[in-house]
Design an enzyme around this catalytic site. Structure first.
Site, PDB file in Angstrom:
ATOM      1  N   LYS A   1       0.077 112.074  79.452  1.00  0.00           N
ATOM      2  CA  LYS A   1       1.296 112.311  78.671  1.00  0.00           C
ATOM      3  C   LYS A   1       2.482 111.586  79.310  1.00  0.00           C
ATOM      4  CE  LYS A   1       2.011 116.609  81.223  1.00  0.00           C
ATOM      5  NZ  LYS A   1       1.682 118.050  81.202  1.00  0.00           N
TER       6      LYS A   1
ATOM      7  N   ARG B   1       5.220 129.143  77.254  1.00  0.00           N
ATOM      8  CA  ARG B   1       5.789 128.024  76.501  1.00  0.00           C
ATOM      9  C   ARG B   1       5.335 128.194  75.061  1.00  0.00           C
ATOM     10  NH1 ARG B   1       5.044 122.693  80.281  1.00  0.00           N
ATOM     11  NH2 ARG B   1       2.920 122.896  79.505  1.00  0.00           N
TER      12      ARG B   1
ATOM     13  N   TYR C   1      31.385 103.569  93.701  1.00  0.00           N
ATOM     14  CA  TYR C   1      32.281 104.414  92.904  1.00  0.00           C
ATOM     15  C   TYR C   1      32.728 105.638  93.692  1.00  0.00           C
ATOM     16  CZ  TYR C   1      31.036 101.846  88.653  1.00  0.00           C
ATOM     17  OH  TYR C   1      30.853 100.886  87.698  1.00  0.00           O
TER      18      TYR C   1
HETATM   19  C1  LIG Z   1       0.569 118.362  81.948  1.00  0.00           C
HETATM   20  C2  LIG Z   1      -0.596 119.186  81.625  1.00  0.00           C
HETATM   21  C3  LIG Z   1      -1.775 119.087  82.385  1.00  0.00           C
HETATM   22  C4  LIG Z   1      -1.879 118.218  83.612  1.00  0.00           C
HETATM   23  O1  LIG Z   1      -1.157 118.812  84.671  1.00  0.00           O
HETATM   24  P1  LIG Z   1      -1.162 118.168  86.137  1.00  0.00           P
HETATM   25  O2  LIG Z   1      -0.618 119.242  86.995  1.00  0.00           O
HETATM   26  O3  LIG Z   1      -0.275 116.980  86.056  1.00  0.00           O
HETATM   27  O4  LIG Z   1      -2.565 117.825  86.450  1.00  0.00           O
HETATM   28  C5  LIG Z   1      -2.857 119.837  81.985  1.00  0.00           C
HETATM   29  N1  LIG Z   1      -2.788 120.648  80.907  1.00  0.00           N
HETATM   30  C6  LIG Z   1      -1.687 120.779  80.161  1.00  0.00           C
HETATM   31  C7  LIG Z   1      -1.688 121.696  78.986  1.00  0.00           C
HETATM   32  C8  LIG Z   1      -0.527 120.059  80.493  1.00  0.00           C
HETATM   33  O5  LIG Z   1       0.562 120.187  79.753  1.00  0.00           O
END
Ligand SMILES: *Cc1c(COP(=O)(O)O)cnc(C)c1O
Length: 377
Positions: A43, A141, A270
Site C-alpha cells: 500500500k 478503524r 529561515y
Molecule cells: C498495513 C497493513 C498490513 C501490513 O502491516 P506491516 O506492519 O507494515 O507489516 C497488514 N494488514 C493490514 C490490514 C494493513 O493495513
C-alpha cells in the site's frame, strides 16, 4: 514521476530502490510462512518505493497475493499485467464498487452498504467478486464487531455475486509487543470464526498477522500472513532487528548544490534558528519538506559527505536543506551526499532518521514524495 522526454538528465536528488534486496526479503518471509500464504502488502505506493515495480518484484519472488488500500493502486497493478489476487485492505466508498469489480480486486467488507454495492455491481457486470469479511477485534478503524458478526452474515452472506473467500482482522498493539492485548484480540477473532462456522458461515482463508506476527508469532500465522514494512528491510520495531536478517531496499542520495563559508555570528536559513559560532562551511542540499524530507529534521539530523557525518543546520525548507561541512574541509560543490544508505563504510538507516524525527520507519519511507526520482536496481 514522468519527465518530459526533452530533459537530458535527472536532478541530483534520487531514491535508489534495490529490487533484488526486496525480492530477497520476500523470499525470506515466503520461507518463514511455510504452508501459510504470503501477502505482500504494498500500500501507499509500496511504502514509497513504487507500487508497480515492487508489485512485479513481489510476484517474481513468490508472494501469493498483494495488498493495497486504494482501488487506484489495485487497478494500476492489474493494468501492469499482474494476475495474483489483489486485496483492498481498507473499506471503500460504495461508488468505487464498480471499479473494484471491473478490475477483479478482492474487497474487504464490513458494512451492509458496501456488501450491497458490490453485489449489485457483480450482478450487473456478470461477475463474482471475491470478498473478505473484516472483523474489528480492537483496532477500531473498521470491521464488524464480533457480537454483530452473526447478524451480519445472516443478512448478507447469501446475497448474489459475492464469494466470501476469507475472514480477517488486524491487531492494534502487536508492534508495541503488547501480547496480552494481542492474544485477547486473536482469541476474539478465533471465537468469532468458530461461532460463524457453527452457524453455517464458512470462510476458507483466515488471516490476522502483519510483519510483527510474521517475525515473532508463528502460532498466529493461520492461512496467511500480510507483510508490509518488513519487506522493505525494516522490522516494525527495533527489538526485532536481532530476530531476522533483512535488507534495506531504499537509499536516498543527492549532491552538494553549493558550498560556502560564513563568518562567526551568521544566522543560517529561515528565521536564523542556527547561528555560526566560528568560520563555518555550509552546504546546500537540494531536498526539503516538499519532497517529504521532514521539517522535524531542522537542526536535528545528519547526512554523509565523504563518509563523514554532517549536521543538518537551520530549518529544513520546501526544497533545500543546509548542512554543516566545517569538519569536512574537502567538501566541494557537486560532491555526493547520502541522506539514507551507505557511504564509505558509514550508514544512515531509515530507522535512524525516524529516531531524529520522533516517528517510525513507515513515515520516513512512505512520506518521500513522487517528485523524487526512483531509480531501480
Ligand atoms: C498495513 C497493513 C498490513 C501490513 O502491516 P506491516 O506492519 O507494515 O507489516 C497488514 N494488514 C493490514 C490490514 C494493513 O493495513
Amino acid at each position: 514521476m514522468a519527465h518530459p522526454s526533452t530533459l537530458t538528465a535527472y536532478g541530483p536528488t534520487v531514491a535508489e530502490v534495490d529490487l533484488g534486496a526486496f525480492e530477497d526479503n520476500v523470499r525470506t518471509f515466503k520461507k518463514r510462512a511455510g504452508k501459510s500464504k504470503l501477502m505482500a502488502v504494498i500500500k501507499t505506493n509500496a511504502y514509497g518505493h513504487g507500487v508497480v515495480p515492487v508489485g512485479e518484484a513481489a510476484v517474481r519472488a513468490g508472494a501469493d497475493r498483494l495488498g493495497v488500500t486504494m482501488v487506484e493502486e489495485g487497478a494500476q497493478l492489474r493494468a501492469a499485467g499482474i494476475n495474483v489476487p489483489i486485496h483492498i485492505l481498507s473499506s471503500i466508498m460504495s461508488w468505487q464498487a464498480a471499479d473494484l469489480v471491473a478490475w477483479d480486486l478482492t474487497a474487504s467488507v464490513s458494512t451492509s452498504d458496501l456488501a450491497n454495492a458490490l453485489s449489485r455491481e457483480a450482478v450487473h457486470q456478470n461477475k463474482t467478486v471475491s470478498v473478505h469479511l473484516k472483523i474489528d477485534t480492537g483496532l477500531h478503524r473498521f470491521g464488524v464487531h464480533p457480537e454483530e458478526a452473526l447478524d451480519f452474515c445472516r443478512a448478507w452472506y447469501g446475497i448474489p455475486g459475492l464469494e466470501w473467500e476469507g475472514v480477517y482482522t488486524h491487531f492494534s498493539s502487536a508492534d508495541e509487543g503488547e501480547w496480552k492485548t494481542t492474544e485477547k484480540q486473536y482469541a476474539s477473532f478465533m471465537n468469532t470464526i468458530e461461532m460463524l462456522k457453527k452457524n453455517g458461515y464458512q470462510f476458507p482463508i483466515h488471516h490476522a498477522g502483519a510483519s510483527t506476527i510474521a517475525i515473532e508469532r508463528k502460532d498466529m500465522y493461520l492461512d496467511m500472513v500480510r507483510c508490509g514494512i518488513a519487506l522493505f528491510g525494516y522490522p516494525p520495531e527495533e527489538r526485532q532487528d536481532s530476530m531476522i536478517s533483512l535488507k534495506p531496499v531504499m537509499g536516498l542520495k543527492s549532491r552538494l548544490l553549493h558550498v560556502h563559508e560564513l563568518p562567526p555570528g551568521s544566522p543560517v536559513g529561515y528565521g536564523g534558528s542556527y547561528v555560526t559560532t566560528g568560520y563555518e562551511k555550509i552546504a546546500v542540499v537540494p531536498i526539503g519538506h516538499g519532497d517529504g524530507y521532514h521539517r522535524a529534521l531542522s537542526n536535528n539530523g545528519q547526512m554523509l559527505v565523504n563518509g563523514k557525518r554532517a549536521e543538518i543546520i537551520g530549518e529544513v525548507s520546501l526544497d533545500q536543506t543546509l548542512i554543516n561541512v566545517t569538519g569536512i574541509p574537502e567538501a566541494n560543490d557537486g560532491d555526493e551526499v547520502v541522506l539514507m544508505g551507505e557511504q564509505n563504510g558509514d550508514y544512515i538507516s531509515a530507522r535512524e532518521i525516524a529516531g531524529w524525527m520522533g516517528s517510525i520507519v513507515d513515515e520516513v519511507l512512505a512520506g518521500l514524495k513522487e517528485r523524487v526520482e526512483r531509480i531501480y536496481k
